[in-house]
Design an enzyme around this catalytic site. Structure first.
Site, PDB file in Angstrom:
ATOM      1  N   LYS A 111       2.460  -2.923   6.829  1.00 34.24           N
ATOM      2  CA  LYS A 111       2.639  -3.264   5.818  1.00 34.24           C
ATOM      3  C   LYS A 111       3.793  -2.875   5.597  1.00 34.24           C
ATOM      4  O   LYS A 111       4.972  -3.877   4.791  1.00 34.24           O
ATOM      5  CB  LYS A 111       2.104  -2.801   4.468  1.00 34.24           C
ATOM      6  CG  LYS A 111       0.213  -3.406   4.969  1.00 34.24           C
ATOM      7  CD  LYS A 111       0.481  -4.640   4.256  1.00 34.24           C
ATOM      8  CE  LYS A 111       0.427  -4.686   2.824  1.00 34.24           C
ATOM      9  NZ  LYS A 111       0.436  -6.364   2.888  1.00 34.24           N
ATOM     10  N   TYR A 168      -1.233  -0.553  11.091  1.00 31.81           N
ATOM     11  CA  TYR A 168      -1.996  -1.893   9.222  1.00 31.81           C
ATOM     12  C   TYR A 168      -0.681  -0.686   9.021  1.00 31.81           C
ATOM     13  O   TYR A 168      -0.252  -2.370   8.026  1.00 31.81           O
ATOM     14  CB  TYR A 168      -3.204  -0.807   9.119  1.00 31.81           C
ATOM     15  CG  TYR A 168      -2.936  -1.144   7.374  1.00 31.81           C
ATOM     16  CD1 TYR A 168      -2.959  -2.720   6.819  1.00 31.81           C
ATOM     17  CD2 TYR A 168      -3.394   0.092   6.850  1.00 31.81           C
ATOM     18  CE1 TYR A 168      -3.249  -3.108   5.430  1.00 31.81           C
ATOM     19  CE2 TYR A 168      -2.815  -0.139   5.461  1.00 31.81           C
ATOM     20  CZ  TYR A 168      -2.610  -1.407   4.600  1.00 31.81           C
ATOM     21  OH  TYR A 168      -3.097  -1.929   3.673  1.00 31.81           O
ATOM     22  N   THR A 180       0.612  -1.151   0.435  1.00 33.74           N
ATOM     23  CA  THR A 180      -0.054   0.110   0.721  1.00 33.74           C
ATOM     24  C   THR A 180       1.115   1.343  -0.064  1.00 33.74           C
ATOM     25  O   THR A 180       2.044   1.754  -0.215  1.00 33.74           O
ATOM     26  CB  THR A 180      -0.974  -0.335   1.262  1.00 33.74           C
ATOM     27  OG1 THR A 180      -1.598   1.317   1.489  1.00 33.74           O
ATOM     28  CG2 THR A 180      -0.068   0.015   2.709  1.00 33.74           C
ATOM     29  N   ASP A 181      -0.166   2.283  -0.614  1.00 31.83           N
ATOM     30  CA  ASP A 181       1.013   3.353  -0.374  1.00 31.83           C
ATOM     31  C   ASP A 181       0.833   3.992   0.963  1.00 31.83           C
ATOM     32  O   ASP A 181       2.178   5.019   0.920  1.00 31.83           O
ATOM     33  CB  ASP A 181       0.482   5.096  -1.200  1.00 31.83           C
ATOM     34  CG  ASP A 181      -1.289   4.698  -1.198  1.00 31.83           C
ATOM     35  OD1 ASP A 181      -1.399   4.357   0.293  1.00 31.83           O
ATOM     36  OD2 ASP A 181      -1.185   5.644  -2.016  1.00 31.83           O
ATOM     37  N   GLU A 182       0.104   3.736   1.916  1.00 27.59           N
ATOM     38  CA  GLU A 182       0.124   3.664   3.170  1.00 27.59           C
ATOM     39  C   GLU A 182       1.566   4.355   4.390  1.00 27.59           C
ATOM     40  O   GLU A 182       1.770   5.007   4.895  1.00 27.59           O
ATOM     41  CB  GLU A 182      -0.576   3.592   3.857  1.00 27.59           C
ATOM     42  CG  GLU A 182      -2.518   4.089   3.697  1.00 27.59           C
ATOM     43  CD  GLU A 182      -3.259   3.623   5.019  1.00 27.59           C
ATOM     44  OE1 GLU A 182      -3.165   3.600   6.086  1.00 27.59           O
ATOM     45  OE2 GLU A 182      -4.529   3.485   4.762  1.00 27.59           O
TER      46      GLU A 182
END
Length: 354
Positions: free
Chosen positions: A162, A158, A133-135
């Site tokens: 990741k 989260y 993810t870009d998060e």
């Protein structure tokens, strides 16, 4: 090609499985634990296809995963299985660490054992695609884009889990030579999206005439990617991406959260008129802790090196999504009634006890 997909009953995973089976003809072996967000109904379109196979298993179970690898003998792995809801991670981070970090370790080790047993062209062609993810990059200011060289700066349990799994994947390439490729995507939307996420939640709440919650003042910005465009991108990265390399996948569709909600309201008013404009249902609520302000992906590497392009812009993709929810109550109604009814998540102040 025999492709092992983890998390294939989830939102993005099911889109990948449907695309691979219906559009490419690859043989797909789906591993999913079937947590609350894993829905076999999302795979109804391919369930009886002889090229599709399902295994109910937990990626943290090394024995079960090893047995599946021995049986399937995959040519490639697409690792999507993850706990993925930021709000849930705020009050229950342990499951995110277990699945996203420890589960990824199990998958990498099983893939390494498989790869080490191959020879010649089969070994050279094997790939492990780790989908992220870009998060992991944290929050952008008003300008600029996330690139593959942006330093990691996760803000939530989260995104931290990741980020850890991304680092593991690249380390397995650098240390052991495992042909790993990593992808980091922007916010996905489209059909079969579990109704806890922003777009399906707003669609279904608006249909029911319920309040439409918007965090803070609604100015947080996300880059939106239609899930079927993402599925195409992942196969492109799997088959043509360079091992050890990261590819960002984005739709170049930046919108504030308020703009997203307003567009959904206007689209629903057009397709299924109500007694009053649905924008009147918008309600501003207390912001989420650690809420990143802006994400935006620079997909230039993927576009220029591998030739992928998004086919949907936000307006066309969103209308397709709204129409799908209007036409497929059979899929979302059981979830809405029995699994998640639209309540706000992530309000707990302490870690849940397990």
């Amino acid at each position: 090609m025999r492709i092992l997909v983890t998390g294939g009953a989830g939102f993005i995973g099911s889109a990948v499985c449907r695309y691979l089976v219906r559009e490419t003809g690859h043989e797909v072996f789906n591993i999913d634990k079937l947590t609350y967000a894993g829905n076999p109904a999302s795979l109804k379109a391919i369930d009886n296809d002889p090229r599709y196979h399902f295994y109910k298993a937990d990626i943290c179970d090394a024995a079960a995963i090893g047995a599946i690898f021995d049986e399937v003998q995959p040519d490639a792995v697409m690792h999507l299985a993850a706990e993925s809801h930021v709000d849930r991670s705020i009050v229950g981070s342990r499951a995110f660490i277990e699945t996203n970090v420890l589960g990824s370790h199990v998958m990498l080790e099983a893939a390494r054992r498989r790869w080490n047993g191959l020879e010649g062209e089969a070994k050279a062609a094997f790939r492990f695609l780790h989908i992220s993810t870009d998060e992991v990059y944290g929050s952008l200011g008003p300008d600029g884009l996330f690139t593959e060289d942006t330093p990691y700066d996760p803000s939530s349990p989260y995104s931290a889990s990741k980020a850890a799994s991304d680092h593991l994947a690249i380390a397995w390439h650098r240390t052991y030579g495992l042909p790993v490729v990593v992808s980091n995507c922007s916010n996905n939307y489209g059909p079969y999206h579990f109704p806890e996420k922003l777009i399906p939640l707003v669609i279904l709440n608006a249909l029911d005439g319920k309040p439409l919650p918007v965090y803070g003042d609604g100015s947080n910005i996300r880059d939106w990617l239609f899930v079927e465009d993402h599925a195409r991108a992942l196969l492109t990265i799997l088959t043509t991406g360079r091992p050890g390399r990261t590819y960002n996948v984005g739709g170049r569709n930046e919108r504030t959260n308020l703009q997203v909600v307003q567009t959904i309201c206007d689209t629903l008013d057009k397709l299924r008129p109500a007694a009053r404009p649905r924008r009147e249902l918008i309600t501003f609520v207390t912001d989420r802790p650690g809420h990143d302000h802006r994400y935006a992906i620079d997909a230039t590497r993927l576009e220029n090196e591998l030739g992928w392009r998004a086919q949907e812009n936000f307006d066309t993709g969103l209308e397709k999504t709204v129409r799908w929810y209007l036409e497929n109550e059979w899929w979302w109604r059981p979830l809405r009634d029995g699994v998640y009814s639209g309540e706000r998540l992530g309000l707990g102040a302490e870690e849940e006890k397990r």
